[in-house]
Design an enzyme around this catalytic site. Structure first.
Site: not given
Length: 247
Positions: A191, A198, A193
Site C-alpha cells: 500500500h 538519490d 506510495k
C-alpha cells in the site's frame, strides 16, 4: 454509509458527541492524518484498519515541526467546515520549511498541483530513483522515470500486484522501456506510495500517482530532503524489493 462496519463506527463516534463532517462529492477523502494537541501530526499511507496495521505494507511519519502541523490543521479545518475536493479554498500556510538538517515541502490536492513537483524532483535525480506504488497511472511521472532511465540513472519500481495490469497502469509501459519493474510479493497489499531519489529525498503521503489523486481526491503529500530519513525508507524499499523478487 453502505459499509456496516464504518457505519457502526461513525454511529459510536457521533453518539459520543464528536462532530463528524462527511465528504459527499464525487471525490474521495483519501488523506490519512491525525493531529494531536496542535503539536504532532501522524501522516502517511496507513489507514486506521486491521489490514493496514497487520497485513499491508505501509509507512507512517510522526512530525512535530510546528509549520507542518499548522499546514495540516488548516487542511483539517477546511474539511471540518464541509469543504472537500475542489471546493476547498485557501493556500497551505507553509509549503516550504527549512530545518537545520532537512528541507520539507508539503502539499494538498486537488487544490494544489502535486504531479509537477514530483516530476521536478525526478528530473533532478543523478544516482537512482526507487518507487513503491500501490496505484500508478500518471503518464507525466512515468515519462520522467523513463527519461531518467534513458539518462543512465537506474530506476526501480515495485507495483502492487493487483493494480499492475489495471486500466491505465504504467506497469507495462515502464517494463517495455527497460526499467526494473516488479509486482510485489505480499500476499495481501503493498500500500506504499513512495519515491526515493538519490537516497536523500523521500516523497510520501496518501497521494497515489494517479489522475484522481491529482485532480479530484483529497490527498496530502510531503517531500523530505534528509539522507537520514531516506535511509529508513531505503531499508523498507529493499525489503519490499527482495520480497518482490522471491514472492
Amino acid at each position: 454509509l453502505e459499509n456496516p462496519v464504518a457505519a457502526k463506527w461513525a454511529g459510536i463516534v457521533e453518539d459520543a458527541g464528536i462532530p463528524v463532517s462527511w465528504e459527499e462529492s464525487d471525490g474521495f477523502l483519501h488523506s490519512k492524518f491525525v493531529i494531536i494537541d496542535d503539536r504532532v501530526v501522524w501522516m502517511g499511507s496507513w489507514n486506521v484498519t486491521i489490514n493496514d496495521t497487520y497485513r499491508n505494507n505501509n509507512n507512517l511519519l510522526r512530525i512535530t515541526v510546528p509549520p507542518i502541523v499548522e499546514n495540516y490543521e488548516a487542511e483539517f479545518e477546511r474539511m471540518a467546515g464541509g469543504a472537500f475536493g475542489n471546493s476547498k479554498g485557501g493556500q497551505t500556510p507553509h509549503p516550504l520549511v527549512r530545518l537545520a538538517d532537512a528541507r520539507l515541502e508539503n502539499y494538498f490536492s486537488p487544490r494544489e498541483r502535486i504531479s509537477s513537483r514530483i516530476v521536478d524532483w525526478i528530473d533532478r535525480a543523478l544516482v537512482r530513483v526507487d518507487v513503491l506504488a500501490f496505484s500508478f497511472t500518471d503518464t507525466d511521472v512515468g515519462d520522467a522515470l523513463i527519461a531518467r532511465q534513458q539518462a543512465a540513472v537506474p530506476v526501480r519500481v515495485v507495483f502492487e500486484a493487483r493494480n499492475a495490469e489495471g486500466v491505465g497502469s504504467e506497469y507495462g509501459r515502464l517494463r517495455r522501456y527497460g526499467l526494473d519493474v516488479l509486482e510485489d510479493g505480499n500476499c495481501y497489499t503493498m500500500h506504499h506510495k513512495v519515491i526515493i531519489i538519490d537516497e536523500r529525498v523521500v516523497i510520501t503521503g496518501s497521494y497515489n500517482f494517479t489522475g484522481r489523486a491529482e485532480d479530484v481526491n483529497d490527498e496530502n503529500l510531503i517531500i523530505i530532503e534528509s539522507p537520514q530519513i531516506a535511509q529508513a525508507y531505503m531499508a523498507e524499499f529493499e525489503r519490499v524489493y527482495r520480497q518482490a523478487q522471491s514472492p
